[in-house]
Scaffold this motif. Structure first.
Motif, short mmCIF file in Angstrom:
data_model
loop_
_atom_site.label_atom_id
_atom_site.label_comp_id
_atom_site.label_asym_id
_atom_site.label_seq_id
_atom_site.Cartn_x
_atom_site.Cartn_y
_atom_site.Cartn_z
N ASP A 150 0.83 -1.19 0.00
CA ASP A 150 0.00 0.00 0.00
C ASP A 150 0.88 1.25 0.00
O ASP A 150 1.04 1.93 -0.99
CB ASP A 150 -0.94 -0.02 1.21
CG ASP A 150 -2.04 1.02 1.11
OD1 ASP A 150 -1.73 2.17 0.73
OD2 ASP A 150 -3.19 0.70 1.42
N ARG A 152 0.42 4.21 1.25
CA ARG A 152 -0.23 5.52 1.23
C ARG A 152 -0.25 6.10 2.64
O ARG A 152 -0.73 5.44 3.57
CB ARG A 152 -1.65 5.41 0.70
CG ARG A 152 -1.75 5.07 -0.77
CD ARG A 152 -3.19 4.83 -1.18
NE ARG A 152 -3.76 3.68 -0.48
CZ ARG A 152 -5.04 3.35 -0.53
NH1 ARG A 152 -5.89 4.07 -1.24
NH2 ARG A 152 -5.47 2.29 0.14
N PRO A 155 -4.58 6.64 3.55
CA PRO A 155 -5.09 5.41 2.94
C PRO A 155 -6.47 5.56 2.33
O PRO A 155 -7.03 4.58 1.83
CB PRO A 155 -5.13 4.43 4.13
CG PRO A 155 -5.26 5.28 5.34
CD PRO A 155 -4.52 6.55 5.03
N THR A 160 -1.70 2.97 -4.91
CA THR A 160 -0.86 2.26 -3.95
C THR A 160 0.49 1.92 -4.58
O THR A 160 0.70 2.09 -5.80
CB THR A 160 -1.54 0.97 -3.51
OG1 THR A 160 -1.61 0.08 -4.65
CG2 THR A 160 -2.94 1.22 -2.97
N VAL A 239 4.37 7.29 -4.33
CA VAL A 239 2.96 7.11 -3.97
C VAL A 239 2.41 8.35 -3.27
O VAL A 239 1.28 8.78 -3.54
CB VAL A 239 2.81 5.87 -3.07
CG1 VAL A 239 1.45 5.84 -2.37
CG2 VAL A 239 3.00 4.59 -3.89
#
Length: 339
Positions: A150, A152, A155, A160, A239
């Protein structure tokens, strides 16, 4: 949760914001806290000042600033909703003096405008990934534990790390690894990623770590640290558009700083630190031509640098908090309005 070979949490040095609730809180020490307090104190002490913590995290630095300055108003920004929630609990005792905002630090001017605060007296940036993010297995920041890819910081939005690995063209992926991770084997890794994702997409960090062990030569693994460190850093920066956000945030923050106000920046890798160094140095220099005997009106320095070069953590602090090992602190005071 599976731990991956060859890594410890201490390898993953970055920002160490406080976690008052979870396991990180048991070992958390805000990075360079006494020095941050000392540098900001002349701009905040003894009056109703305003400070912006542009990277609130769990609020460790903010809590100390509010305790030290009873008349202080604090504006705390963070892109991570979980961090804001936990920091809010930590700062409950000062709730009437605190504004917490879900925002990235390049939005600082907009946030201050909405709050009716055109000028502030202090600004703190504690860059990088926080303990909350690094220690949360499900967030995918750590290469030492298997998790979803992921990465991030917020989130709730955006692509991602798995999206980057599975969709970016090989030249773009190589550029990101080279520029953001300073990875010597960027082209080799990008090609290996393309071959692997053609068989099946990346979803888990263990899959990427396994590929990196195979792609990075053994000699480099023996001398260059964990083979995943640079790639994970590069993916995280991409990201979260960290450098892009910082590039916009620095002039916006300095533009919000009142004369006599101070800014302190804690950076954890060379890309951030060079950007901060250039921005502060440019504004701390005179724009009067060097061959003129007197300073032209409006051409003098906007800033006064408060530290010589960049300060590092002491050996004692690194012992107490291994994630402080790579920190570089820079600070400046506004001495006049911009022309």
């Amino acid at each position: 949760m599976k731990r991956l070979p060859g890594a410890t949490d201490g390898d993953e040095t970055d920002s160490d914001h406080a976690d008052p609730e979870g396991q990180a809180g048991a070992r958390h020490v805000p990075v360079l806290l006494p020095r941050v307090l000392d540098l900001l104190e002349p701009a905040l002490a003894g009056r109703p000042a305003v400070v912006v913590d542009a990277t609130l995290g769990m609020g460790g630095h903010s809590a100390a600033l509010l305790a030290a300055h009873p008349q202080l108003t604090l504006v705390g920004l963070d892109r991570d909703p979980q961090a804001l929630e936990l920091a809010g609990r930590r700062l409950t005792a000062h709730a009437d003096r605190v504004h917490l905002v879900h925002a990235v630090y390049d939005e600082i001017a907009d946030v201050l405008g909405e709050l009716g605060l055109p000028r502030v007296d202090g600004i703190l940036f504690d860059l990088g990934v926080s303990s909350l993010q690094l220690d949360a297995d499900e967030r995918g920041f750590s290469y030492s534990r298997d998790s979803d890819l992921d990465m991030r910081m917020d989130p709730t939005t955006g692509p991602t790390a798995a999206d980057v690995l599975n969709t970016y063209a090989v030249p773009d992926l190589a550029r990101i690894l080279r520029e953001y991770g300073e990875e010597r084997f960027a082209g080799r890794i990008a090609s290996a990623v393309a071959r692997r994702r053609a068989e099946r997409p990346f979803t888990r960090s263990a899959e990427l770590v396994e590929l990196l062990y195979a792609a990075v030569p053994a000699a480099s693994r023996r001398t260059g640290g964990h083979p995943a460190k640079r790639t994970f850093q590069a993916l995280r920066i991409e990201v979260n558009r960290e450098l892009e956000a910082l590039r916009a945030a620095l002039p916006a923050a300095l533009g919000s700083l009142a004369v006599g106000g101070r800014m302190v920046v804690l950076a954890y890798h060379s890309l951030e630190d060079r950007m901060v160094k250039r921005e502060l140095a440019a504004r701390a220099a005179s724009r009067t031509p060097v061959d003129l005997p007197v300073e032209l009106p409006g051409h003098g320095p906007e800033l006064r640098l408060l530290v010589r070069g960049a300060e590092s953590a002491t050996e004692d602090e690194i012992t107490d908090n291994p994630r402080a090992a790579s920190v570089r602190l820079r600070a400046a005071e506004r001495v006049r309005e911009a022309a």
